[in-house]
Design a protein around this motif. Sequence first.
Motif, short mmCIF file in Angstrom:
data_model
loop_
_atom_site.label_atom_id
_atom_site.label_comp_id
_atom_site.label_asym_id
_atom_site.label_seq_id
_atom_site.Cartn_x
_atom_site.Cartn_y
_atom_site.Cartn_z
N HIS A 70 0.93 -1.37 0.12
CA HIS A 70 -0.05 0.00 -0.02
C HIS A 70 1.00 1.23 -0.09
CE1 HIS A 70 -3.55 2.63 0.94
NE2 HIS A 70 -2.73 3.12 1.93
N MET A 71 2.11 1.30 0.76
CA MET A 71 2.83 2.32 0.90
C MET A 71 3.32 2.69 -0.58
SD MET A 71 6.49 2.72 2.88
CE MET A 71 7.42 2.02 1.98
N LEU A 72 3.84 1.60 -1.29
CA LEU A 72 4.66 1.66 -2.51
C LEU A 72 3.62 2.22 -3.60
CD1 LEU A 72 6.88 -1.57 -2.58
CD2 LEU A 72 7.46 0.86 -2.09
N LYS A 73 2.30 1.85 -3.49
CA LYS A 73 1.33 2.17 -4.54
C LYS A 73 0.89 3.58 -4.34
CE LYS A 73 -0.46 -2.31 -5.96
NZ LYS A 73 -1.50 -3.29 -6.23
N THR A 74 1.14 4.17 -3.00
CA THR A 74 0.78 5.19 -2.79
C THR A 74 1.70 6.28 -3.25
OG1 THR A 74 -0.25 4.86 -0.80
CG2 THR A 74 0.41 6.96 -0.95
N LEU A 75 3.04 6.13 -3.02
CA LEU A 75 4.17 6.61 -3.53
C LEU A 75 3.98 6.83 -5.19
CD1 LEU A 75 7.31 5.38 -1.29
CD2 LEU A 75 5.82 7.33 -1.13
#
Length: 422
Positions: A372-377
């Motif tokens: 989720h963090m990576l896709k947010t970035l």
Amino acid sequence: MDRLTNFVKQIRNKIAFLPTIISIAGLVLAFLMIYLEQINISSYLIDVAPGLVIDDTDTAKTILSTLIGGLFSLTVFSFSMVMVLLNQASSNFSPRVLPGIISDEKHQFVLGQYIATILYNIFILISIEPTENSYQTPGFSVLIGIILTVLCLASFIYFIHHISQAIQVGNILIDIHNRTKSEIENIIKQEKEKSLDFPNIENWEEYEITTSGYFYGILHDNLLKLCKENNTKVVINLFKGQFLLDGTIGLLTEKPIDEKLKEKIMDTLLFNNEELMGQNYIYGFRQISEIGVKAMSTGINDPGTALNTIDYLTSLFLVLMKKWEYEYVSDSDSINWSSTKCPAFSEVLYNVMATYRQYCKHDITVMRKLMHMLKTLTSHVINSNQLKDIEIEINELREDAKLNIENKRDLSKIDTEFISWS
């Protein structure tokens, strides 16, 4: 002035900094009151407000002795509480959070207040002279000592409250996040006033660093002055926080320089035998990552904290993506005279992800949170290189999940939207 500022920053983080200053203030107050007693301030106050003055010598000595003994016990207990706090923070979270707790102004102020009041009462007690003249009893000074002791008791209550808050992992994470984010934002703010214009360094002269230790910064004003005086531009080919050995190639100059100028430039580089947590924003990512990984250890087993650390890391990465990969020393005309390497976004992201993937790859909840963090970035990238770096980490995360999570339903959830259930 640049060197003096650096020295102040160094001692500012020491636990003895504020207590020393406040203790000196207590001594000054004691000598001031002794002087006022010599000009009979207590005699004057007995006539104006007799209720404020203790005019019995034995009573004054007894009160001061009791206050001194009580404050010594209070100080020992408070110092013991700090040591317990540091030990617990080191064991449960990370030893790297200790400098932030030690440098807390509130802890230093309370401890300094205790010591200052003890010193004040000791010197007032010593100043009491045996005499038949009742006005020689420092009655008003004793009253001031009582008031200061009452304030110490109030500070002790506040100290207990604050120290119980400081040990909570949520507050530690908030503090690290805020400090790190503020430091990155300050650098970005300075970058807006500068340009990226800097010569190609392909054929520049290379020089060895003749100092060992952790590199943590530059005396900007001093280095700028040297560059302009000698009309040469300089590249500091070092990362903040990098440990250097004598002989490392870390200095590049636009034109050849003599040994004397090289030594002067070397003097503008700051080294230390230990890592200085407050001097490098990368330590913020490192501290938060270590807390998250430590939370996943079998001894602590706190995945909720690991999930919280990923939230704070996401916030920091969003700010870091806006930062340049070099820091420049510029003059008033925005001409860049020196550049220093900074860890690239891709390198910081890899280090964080590699740490979490190694220790959390068995936990589907944490893996989903990382995804989720990576896709947010990906939705906040500044350039195509950042998007490429993030996509590489997404693929690596999927591979680790496939190798370590056997449940097919769990694997099918790795790319679904993460909804916090805490």
